[in-house]
Write an enzyme that holds these catalytic residues in place. Structure first.
Site, short mmCIF file in Angstrom:
data_model
loop_
_atom_site.label_atom_id
_atom_site.label_comp_id
_atom_site.label_asym_id
_atom_site.label_seq_id
_atom_site.Cartn_x
_atom_site.Cartn_y
_atom_site.Cartn_z
N GLN A 1 -38.55 38.63 53.31
CA GLN A 1 -37.19 38.27 53.37
C GLN A 1 -36.34 39.72 53.09
O GLN A 1 -35.33 39.82 53.80
CB GLN A 1 -37.19 37.38 52.29
CG GLN A 1 -35.58 36.69 52.46
CD GLN A 1 -35.46 35.53 51.45
OE1 GLN A 1 -36.37 34.85 50.96
NE2 GLN A 1 -34.17 35.38 50.66
N CYS B 1 -43.93 34.32 56.68
CA CYS B 1 -44.13 35.34 55.73
C CYS B 1 -45.39 36.29 56.23
O CYS B 1 -46.33 35.74 56.64
CB CYS B 1 -44.25 35.07 54.37
SG CYS B 1 -46.02 34.48 53.81
N GLU B 2 -45.47 37.60 56.06
CA GLU B 2 -46.52 38.34 56.61
C GLU B 2 -47.62 38.43 55.48
O GLU B 2 -48.72 39.05 55.99
CB GLU B 2 -46.04 39.81 56.85
CG GLU B 2 -45.57 40.59 55.50
CD GLU B 2 -44.92 42.02 55.92
OE1 GLU B 2 -44.52 42.28 56.95
OE2 GLU B 2 -44.89 42.96 54.98
N HIS B 3 -47.45 37.91 54.41
CA HIS B 3 -48.72 38.15 53.46
C HIS B 3 -49.39 36.84 53.65
O HIS B 3 -50.77 36.88 53.45
CB HIS B 3 -48.18 38.01 51.92
CG HIS B 3 -47.47 39.13 51.71
ND1 HIS B 3 -46.06 39.10 50.94
CD2 HIS B 3 -47.29 40.40 52.01
CE1 HIS B 3 -45.57 40.20 50.86
NE2 HIS B 3 -46.39 41.20 51.63
N HIS B 4 -48.87 35.67 54.19
CA HIS B 4 -49.81 34.35 54.47
C HIS B 4 -49.67 33.77 55.56
O HIS B 4 -50.33 32.96 55.91
CB HIS B 4 -49.21 33.54 53.23
CG HIS B 4 -49.37 34.06 51.71
ND1 HIS B 4 -48.41 34.68 51.18
CD2 HIS B 4 -50.55 34.10 50.95
CE1 HIS B 4 -48.58 34.98 49.97
NE2 HIS B 4 -50.03 34.75 49.70
N HIS C 1 -39.96 29.61 50.21
CA HIS C 1 -41.35 30.16 50.92
C HIS C 1 -42.35 29.20 50.68
O HIS C 1 -42.58 28.85 49.47
CB HIS C 1 -41.53 31.36 50.37
CG HIS C 1 -40.59 32.62 50.56
ND1 HIS C 1 -40.86 33.54 51.36
CD2 HIS C 1 -39.24 32.90 50.33
CE1 HIS C 1 -39.70 34.64 51.51
NE2 HIS C 1 -38.94 33.90 51.03
N CYS D 1 -45.50 29.56 50.97
CA CYS D 1 -46.50 30.14 50.27
C CYS D 1 -46.44 30.18 48.80
O CYS D 1 -47.44 29.96 48.09
CB CYS D 1 -47.01 31.49 50.75
SG CYS D 1 -45.46 32.77 50.40
#
Ligand code: ZN
Length: 190
Positions: free
Chosen positions: A122, A81-84, A150, A152
């Site tokens: 996603q 995931c690009e956030h975490h 996920h 995260c």
């Protein structure tokens, strides 16, 4: 993108910084090879940026009379995931309605893999798979459904533990024709 050696060296230096920042000693025995292992791991997990979206389908399109739905279901994927920058993993189901040409079975997982090996969300990944297949195979429609858990969300807080997210992208006939969409959904188990 940086050249191979420069890229791995940069990631390696960054990982050493993280280790020092959390109070570790990157030179102690157990960690000595860690920055280079992590660097090579990211290089592999994020190798999808270098991939050519058209390459997987070179010489893989065949003329066919077949005009019923093609469904490839249960394709496992792993992404970050690009956030975490934590993993999300799940299953992709891809369907299309051929218009004169069909695509080799092994090629669809390669398209999925190319987009999974990037920092992702996603929803976007689902759309990218559908649009790439649509552009390259020119079918009457494409339907893509992804279900993933996920890390995260599962490692933080009790509420979302064990939960899964499902995303879909429907193009052409799959968007306009309800029975086509329902036929796809009847083939897949999320
Ligand atoms: Zn995340």
């Amino acid at each position: 993108m940086l050249a191979n050696e420069t890229r791995i060296g940069s990631i390696q230096a960054a990982v050493s910084s993280i280790l020092r920042a959390v109070g570790e000693n990157p030179d102690r025995e157990g960690l000595i090879g860690t920055p280079s292992r992590v660097a090579r791991m990211y290089d592999e997990l994020l190798g999808g940026y270098a991939a050519d979206p058209v390459a997987p389908l070179n010489n893989a399109l065949f003329d066919a009379e077949y005009d019923e739905m093609v469904v490839v279901s249960g394709i496992e994927f792993h992404s970050l995931c690009e956030h975490h920058m934590l993993p999300f993993s799940g299953v992709a189901n891809v369907a299309y309605l051929p218009d004169r040409q069909i695509v080799g079975l092994s090629k669809i997982p390669r398209i999925i893999d190319m987009y999974a090996r990037r920092l992702q969300i996603q929803e976007r990944m689902t759309k990218q798979i559908a649009e790439t297949l649509s552009t390259l195979v020119e079918p009457l429609g494409v339907g893509v459904v992804l279900t993933a858990s996920h890390m995260c969300s599962s490692i933080r807080g009790v509420r979302t533990r064990g939960s899964k997210m499902t995303t879909s992208s429907m193009l052409g006939e799959f968007r306009t024709n309800r029975s086509t969409r329902e036929e796809l959904l009847s083939h897949i188990r999320c």
